[in-house]
Design an enzyme around this catalytic site. Structure first.
Site, PDB file in Angstrom:
ATOM      1  N   LYS A  50       4.854 -10.191 -92.871  1.00  0.00           N
ATOM      2  CA  LYS A  50       5.591  -9.110 -92.958  1.00  0.00           C
ATOM      3  C   LYS A  50       5.775  -8.753 -94.610  1.00  0.00           C
ATOM      4  CE  LYS A  50      10.292 -10.460 -92.175  1.00  0.00           C
ATOM      5  NZ  LYS A  50      11.668  -9.786 -91.683  1.00  0.00           N
ATOM      6  N   ARG A  64      21.880  -7.887 -85.538  1.00  0.00           N
ATOM      7  CA  ARG A  64      20.742  -6.821 -85.907  1.00  0.00           C
ATOM      8  C   ARG A  64      20.120  -6.562 -84.648  1.00  0.00           C
ATOM      9  NH1 ARG A  64      16.668  -9.396 -90.704  1.00  0.00           N
ATOM     10  NH2 ARG A  64      15.621 -10.160 -89.035  1.00  0.00           N
ATOM     11  N   TYR A 104      15.295   1.805-124.134  1.00  0.00           N
ATOM     12  CA  TYR A 104      16.151   3.072-123.727  1.00  0.00           C
ATOM     13  C   TYR A 104      17.632   2.433-123.761  1.00  0.00           C
ATOM     14  CZ  TYR A 104      12.071   5.258-121.384  1.00  0.00           C
ATOM     15  OH  TYR A 104      10.939   5.901-121.217  1.00  0.00           O
ATOM     16  N   MET A 130      10.273   1.508-116.961  1.00  0.00           N
ATOM     17  CA  MET A 130       9.369   1.761-115.729  1.00  0.00           C
ATOM     18  C   MET A 130       7.998   1.066-115.953  1.00  0.00           C
ATOM     19  SD  MET A 130       7.969   5.467-114.241  1.00  0.00           S
ATOM     20  CE  MET A 130       9.618   6.155-114.090  1.00  0.00           C
TER      21      MET A 130
HETATM   22  C1  PLP Z   1      12.331 -11.954 -87.035  1.00  0.00           C
HETATM   23  C2  PLP Z   1      12.208 -12.985 -88.332  1.00  0.00           C
HETATM   24  N1  PLP Z   1      11.572 -14.181 -87.833  1.00  0.00           N
HETATM   25  C3  PLP Z   1      11.261 -14.963 -89.042  1.00  0.00           C
HETATM   26  C4  PLP Z   1      11.420 -14.652 -90.312  1.00  0.00           C
HETATM   27  C5  PLP Z   1      11.173 -15.692 -91.065  1.00  0.00           C
HETATM   28  O1  PLP Z   1      12.082 -16.165 -92.008  1.00  0.00           O
HETATM   29  P1  PLP Z   1      11.974 -17.235 -93.106  1.00  0.00           P
HETATM   30  O2  PLP Z   1      11.229 -16.364 -94.209  1.00  0.00           O
HETATM   31  O3  PLP Z   1      13.145 -17.490 -93.756  1.00  0.00           O
HETATM   32  O4  PLP Z   1      11.121 -18.412 -92.569  1.00  0.00           O
HETATM   33  C6  PLP Z   1      12.079 -13.525 -90.501  1.00  0.00           C
HETATM   34  C7  PLP Z   1      12.666 -12.980 -92.241  1.00  0.00           C
HETATM   35  O5  PLP Z   1      13.238 -12.245 -92.206  1.00  0.00           O
HETATM   36  C8  PLP Z   1      12.433 -12.582 -89.529  1.00  0.00           C
HETATM   37  O6  PLP Z   1      12.923 -11.200 -89.642  1.00  0.00           O
END
Ligand code: PLP
Length: 346
Positions: A3, A101, A239, A287
């Site tokens: 991700k 969450r 800047y 930037m």
């Molecule tokens: C739902 C979920 N699973 C797994 C992970 C992986 O965590 P890590 O990067 O600490 O291994 C994350 C990371 O934020 C997550 O949000």
């Protein structure tokens, strides 16, 4: 877990390498990330761990993306979509174990399952949760409390003859520290990129009797010198004129800035490596540019390679070092590197 553009490393590049190295599944945050992978031909199981808006559910089903479910609202709509497309949807319930969450409360899990079970096109393939306080401490009481809550839910499922093949709760820190959290799948993120989740995880690992884990960061971030110039003593740099030279200075202008993900809070704070030596940042991060003092780096010249993160000669600037300078975590430093910056696999 790929991700957030594979934690900034490049989702396509990392996904390919991860699968070749033995990963069975890919974990993404969003529908868009899942579709990017599918369109590039990745046909392995892909789990979306983030929120899918109700109007994105159809896309998830079309592209055979597995979904995390913790609300009642998507269930009817998903079933309708599946009937229409004559497809099944594979769902992973997310249980609230104390992170507050995503997640459905322990007492509502069975009701959600019963609702999903009304629809033959919806398959509960997984049950999952996520730790809140496993990286930030060497005291893992809260993580154990969450694990117990997860196990209680698994027992409720068992007692009610609900078979869920894939149970998963583990991230990097728990994967390193607690084998009892592995269950059927481990969702490793940061560790896969060679970064420790935290100092506390490292210390906890050292304090265990088992052989410590060795992690080596896979990412280097580089820029080039765009100009070299002599600047008189007493000149203001950048800047806001936030830095004034205290000597005649050889200044290098570098082709990187906050647009690229180099945090503006690093202004006047951080270093880069040029020819194996540290050059301090002078003035504000702009930037698209930063300026560094190369007076003490003999031979520094136009187009020299500059290491923002990574090794050069004997020295290294880590994502952790930059993170501690600006009061954040290595996760944020690497995920913020703008996707437009070319990723080169070595
Ligand atoms: C739902 C979920 N699973 C797994 C992970 C992986 O965590 P890590 O990067 O600490 O291994 C994350 C990371 O934020 C997550 O949000």
């Amino acid at each position: 877990m790929v991700k957030a553009n594979a934690y900034g490393h490049g989702i396509l590049e990392v996904s390919k390498i991860a699968l070749r190295a033995g990963a069975d599944w890919l974990g993404v945050n969003s529908l868009e990330e899942g579709i990017i992978l599918r369109k590039k031909g990745f046909d392995c199981p892909i789990l979306i761990v983030g929120y899918i808006p109700l109007d994105g559910l159809k896309g998830a089903v079309i592209h055979d993306l597995r979904l995390i479910v913790y609300n009642f609202e998507p269930v009817d709509r998903l079933a309708r979509i599946c009937r229409l497309l004559q497809k099944k949807a594979l769902l992973h319930l997310k249980v609230e174990t104390g992170t507050y969450r995503q997640g459905i409360r322990e007492e509502d899990v069975l009701t959600l399952i019963r609702k999903v079970q009304e629809f033959p096109e919806l398959v509960i393939e997984g049950v999952s949760s996520h730790f809140a306080n496993i990286e930030d401490t060497t005291d893992h009481t809260y993580a154990k409390f969450q694990l117990e809550s997860f196990q209680r839910v698994l027992q409720i499922l068992k007692d009610n003859n609900v078979e869920v093949p894939i149970k998963h709760i583990s991230c990097t820190a728990s994967a390193i520290l607690f084998p009892e959290t592995y269950f059927d799948m481990v969702r490793t993120g940061i560790g896969m990129y060679g970064l420790w989740p935290s100092k506390e995880t490292y210390l906890s690992c050292l304090s265990q009797k088992r052989k410590p884990v060795f992690l080596k960061p896979v990412l280097s971030w580089k820029a080039k010198i765009a100009q070299i110039k002599k600047v008189p003593r007493g000149a203001f740099i950048g800047y806001g004129c936030t830095y004034r030279t205290t000597r005649e200075t050889l200044l290098a202008v570098l082709s990187v800035g906050y647009y690229d993900g180099y945090d503006r809070s690093l202004s006047n704070l951080s270093y880069v490596l040029i020819r194996g030596m540290r050059a301090p940042l002078r003035g504000r991060v702009a930037m698209n540019f930063i300026m560094v003092d190369v007076t003490d780096i003999p031979g520094a010249k136009l187009e020299d390679e500059v290491v923002l993160i990574g090794e050069d000669g004997e020295d290294v600037i880590s994502a952790d070092e930059l993170a501690s300078l600006v009061g954040t975590i290595n996760y944020e430093i690497v995920t913020r590197i703008n996707p437009h910056v070319a990723r080169i696999i070595v």
